[in-house]
Design a protein around this motif. Structure first.
Motif, PDB file in Angstrom:
ATOM      1  N   PHE A 195       5.688  19.126  -3.571  1.00  0.00           N
ATOM      2  CA  PHE A 195       5.242  19.023  -4.365  1.00  0.00           C
ATOM      3  C   PHE A 195       4.134  17.812  -4.328  1.00  0.00           C
ATOM      4  CE2 PHE A 195       2.628  16.731  -8.251  1.00  0.00           C
ATOM      5  CZ  PHE A 195       2.107  17.254  -8.767  1.00  0.00           C
ATOM      6  N   MET A 196       5.685  16.552  -3.820  1.00  0.00           N
ATOM      7  CA  MET A 196       4.952  15.246  -3.636  1.00  0.00           C
ATOM      8  C   MET A 196       4.500  15.195  -1.567  1.00  0.00           C
ATOM      9  SD  MET A 196       8.483  13.054  -4.529  1.00  0.00           S
ATOM     10  CE  MET A 196       7.587  11.674  -4.281  1.00  0.00           C
ATOM     11  N   LEU A 197       4.910  15.871  -1.483  1.00  0.00           N
ATOM     12  CA  LEU A 197       3.963  15.923   0.015  1.00  0.00           C
ATOM     13  C   LEU A 197       1.911  16.769  -0.209  1.00  0.00           C
ATOM     14  CD1 LEU A 197       6.178  17.974   2.875  1.00  0.00           C
ATOM     15  CD2 LEU A 197       5.188  16.337   3.244  1.00  0.00           C
ATOM     16  N   LEU A 213      -3.716  11.925  -1.529  1.00  0.00           N
ATOM     17  CA  LEU A 213      -3.548  10.291  -1.344  1.00  0.00           C
ATOM     18  C   LEU A 213      -4.389   9.636  -0.425  1.00  0.00           C
ATOM     19  CD1 LEU A 213      -0.557   9.195  -3.803  1.00  0.00           C
ATOM     20  CD2 LEU A 213      -2.501   8.430  -4.434  1.00  0.00           C
ATOM     21  N   ASP A 214      -2.804  10.573   0.772  1.00  0.00           N
ATOM     22  CA  ASP A 214      -4.167  10.082   1.908  1.00  0.00           C
ATOM     23  C   ASP A 214      -5.672  10.476   1.809  1.00  0.00           C
ATOM     24  OD1 ASP A 214      -3.695   8.988   4.963  1.00  0.00           O
ATOM     25  OD2 ASP A 214      -4.470  11.064   5.424  1.00  0.00           O
ATOM     26  N   LEU A 215      -6.161  11.700   1.975  1.00  0.00           N
ATOM     27  CA  LEU A 215      -7.519  11.267   1.949  1.00  0.00           C
ATOM     28  C   LEU A 215      -8.095  10.921   1.098  1.00  0.00           C
ATOM     29  CD1 LEU A 215      -7.585  15.380   1.688  1.00  0.00           C
ATOM     30  CD2 LEU A 215      -8.004  14.361   3.658  1.00  0.00           C
ATOM     31  N   PHE A 216      -7.570  10.508  -0.624  1.00  0.00           N
ATOM     32  CA  PHE A 216      -8.894   9.587  -1.257  1.00  0.00           C
ATOM     33  C   PHE A 216      -8.795   8.309  -0.060  1.00  0.00           C
ATOM     34  CE2 PHE A 216      -8.237  12.356  -4.423  1.00  0.00           C
ATOM     35  CZ  PHE A 216      -9.668  12.611  -5.506  1.00  0.00           C
ATOM     36  N   ALA A 217      -7.261   7.819   0.270  1.00  0.00           N
ATOM     37  CA  ALA A 217      -7.469   6.308   0.755  1.00  0.00           C
ATOM     38  C   ALA A 217      -7.817   6.090   2.376  1.00  0.00           C
ATOM     39  CB  ALA A 217      -6.396   6.355   1.463  1.00  0.00           C
ATOM     40  N   LEU A 218      -8.735   7.521   3.175  1.00  0.00           N
ATOM     41  CA  LEU A 218      -9.475   7.875   4.170  1.00  0.00           C
ATOM     42  C   LEU A 218     -11.069   7.759   3.779  1.00  0.00           C
ATOM     43  CD1 LEU A 218      -9.316   7.765   7.405  1.00  0.00           C
ATOM     44  CD2 LEU A 218      -9.329  10.241   6.989  1.00  0.00           C
ATOM     45  N   GLY A 219     -11.623   8.343   2.640  1.00  0.00           N
ATOM     46  CA  GLY A 219     -12.593   8.094   2.271  1.00  0.00           C
ATOM     47  C   GLY A 219     -12.916   6.554   1.265  1.00  0.00           C
ATOM     48  N   SER A 220     -12.068   6.701   1.135  1.00  0.00           N
ATOM     49  CA  SER A 220     -12.374   4.966   0.511  1.00  0.00           C
ATOM     50  C   SER A 220     -13.005   3.924   1.197  1.00  0.00           C
ATOM     51  CB  SER A 220     -11.079   4.747  -0.692  1.00  0.00           C
ATOM     52  OG  SER A 220     -10.219   4.168   0.298  1.00  0.00           O
ATOM     53  N   ILE A 273      -9.211  -1.263  -3.686  1.00  0.00           N
ATOM     54  CA  ILE A 273      -9.225   0.552  -3.303  1.00  0.00           C
ATOM     55  C   ILE A 273      -8.099   1.517  -2.680  1.00  0.00           C
ATOM     56  CG2 ILE A 273      -9.982   2.187  -4.468  1.00  0.00           C
ATOM     57  CD1 ILE A 273     -11.744   0.673  -5.824  1.00  0.00           C
ATOM     58  N   THR A 274      -8.703   1.197  -1.301  1.00  0.00           N
ATOM     59  CA  THR A 274      -8.205   1.634  -0.227  1.00  0.00           C
ATOM     60  C   THR A 274      -6.502   1.415  -0.153  1.00  0.00           C
ATOM     61  OG1 THR A 274     -10.223   1.863   0.903  1.00  0.00           O
ATOM     62  CG2 THR A 274      -8.434   1.910   2.386  1.00  0.00           C
ATOM     63  N   ILE A 275      -6.736  -0.099   0.046  1.00  0.00           N
ATOM     64  CA  ILE A 275      -5.458  -0.545  -0.011  1.00  0.00           C
ATOM     65  C   ILE A 275      -4.524  -0.049  -1.568  1.00  0.00           C
ATOM     66  CG2 ILE A 275      -4.198  -2.570  -0.144  1.00  0.00           C
ATOM     67  CD1 ILE A 275      -6.225  -4.682   1.874  1.00  0.00           C
ATOM     68  N   VAL A 276      -4.700   0.022  -2.349  1.00  0.00           N
ATOM     69  CA  VAL A 276      -3.673   0.418  -3.019  1.00  0.00           C
ATOM     70  C   VAL A 276      -3.444   2.213  -2.975  1.00  0.00           C
ATOM     71  CG1 VAL A 276      -4.022   1.890  -5.527  1.00  0.00           C
ATOM     72  CG2 VAL A 276      -4.936  -1.254  -5.281  1.00  0.00           C
ATOM     73  N   LEU A 277      -5.134   2.581  -2.903  1.00  0.00           N
ATOM     74  CA  LEU A 277      -4.638   4.406  -2.200  1.00  0.00           C
ATOM     75  C   LEU A 277      -3.338   4.152  -1.194  1.00  0.00           C
ATOM     76  CD1 LEU A 277      -8.034   5.917  -2.866  1.00  0.00           C
ATOM     77  CD2 LEU A 277      -6.101   6.143  -3.719  1.00  0.00           C
ATOM     78  N   GLN A 278      -3.700   3.441   0.195  1.00  0.00           N
ATOM     79  CA  GLN A 278      -2.626   3.563   0.563  1.00  0.00           C
ATOM     80  C   GLN A 278      -1.500   2.849   0.658  1.00  0.00           C
ATOM     81  OE1 GLN A 278      -4.565   0.956   3.472  1.00  0.00           O
ATOM     82  NE2 GLN A 278      -5.404   2.859   5.083  1.00  0.00           N
TER      83      GLN A 278
END
Length: 221
Positions: free
Chosen positions: A174-176, A182-189, A197-202
């Motif tokens: 589940f953590m994977l 999270l990585d997808l959101f960071a990439l999209g942001s 926000i990108t840094i926080v997600l990363q």
């Protein structure tokens, strides 16, 4: 795992993305190496495919790292690269490796219920097909959707197979899935949201993959 495009990405964001990607590659490599001894001792096929998950994830991020490095030098120093061809090459390899990672993860959970005589060939055909379709159709969403379906199936299967009991393996998988989201959101942001926000997600992504590493190390002791 799509790769950022050139539009609206400055050198600062690229440098941060470069550092983030390198950290993920390093942690994936650590997990792969840390599980080598237990696999050599047990020759457990589940561990073999679990290790391959992080090997392919690491390779996917490595290709992403190489792509970002070329992109950063192009923007910062105005160095000429055959960018279009290189972007296609990186996209296909990154998509292929990330799909192989998820297929390996999925098969590590279902191999006893659905044994395949030649999983390597089957998984390669599927991964290549998904990557090529995403490239030809110019729809990274197809790649993301395919991977999401596989991950959701894997997590759901683990939960169902344990009769709704939350196992350590389920938490790990589940953590994977959470890391992937999270990585997808960071990439999209990178293109649509504020840099902070990108840094926080990363940072959250690194924290999740770091916890996965900790749990793996604790598990094999």
């Amino acid at each position: 795992m799509p790769i950022p495009t050139l539009h609206l990405i400055d050198s600062t964001r690229l440098a941060v993305e470069l550092g983030y990607t390198l950290i993920i590659v390093f942690i994936c490599l650590l997990i792969y190496l840390k599980t080598k001894e237990i696999y050599d001792l047990t020759n457990h096929k589940g561990i073999y495919y679990f290790r391959n998950t992080f090997l392919f994830f690491g390779l996917a991020y490595l290709f992403r790292f190489i792509f970002m490095s070329f992109l950063l030098t192009k923007i910062t120093f105005d160095v000429y690269h055959p960018f279009g061809l290189f972007m296609i090459f990186s996209l296909v390899l990154s998509g292929y490796c990330s799909t192989m990672a998820i297929l390996s993860l999925t098969y590590s959970t279902i191999r006893k219920k659905l044994p395949l005589k030649n999983f390597t060939l089957t998984s390669n055909v599927i991964a290549i097909f998904i990557s090529v379709v995403a490239l030809v159709s110019r729809l990274p969403f197809f790649l993301m959707l395919s991977q999401a379906v596989l991950l959701i199936f894997t997590v759901s299967y683990l939960l169902y197979n344990k009769s709704w009991k939350i196992s350590q393996l389920f938490i790990l998988y589940f953590m994977l899935f959470l890391f992937w989201i999270l990585d997808l959101f960071a990439l999209g942001s990178m293109k649509h949201l504020q840099f902070e926000i990108t840094i926080v997600l990363q940072i959250l992504s690194i924290a999740v993959i770091g916890i996965i590493y900790y749990k793996v190390v604790k598990w094999i002791r």
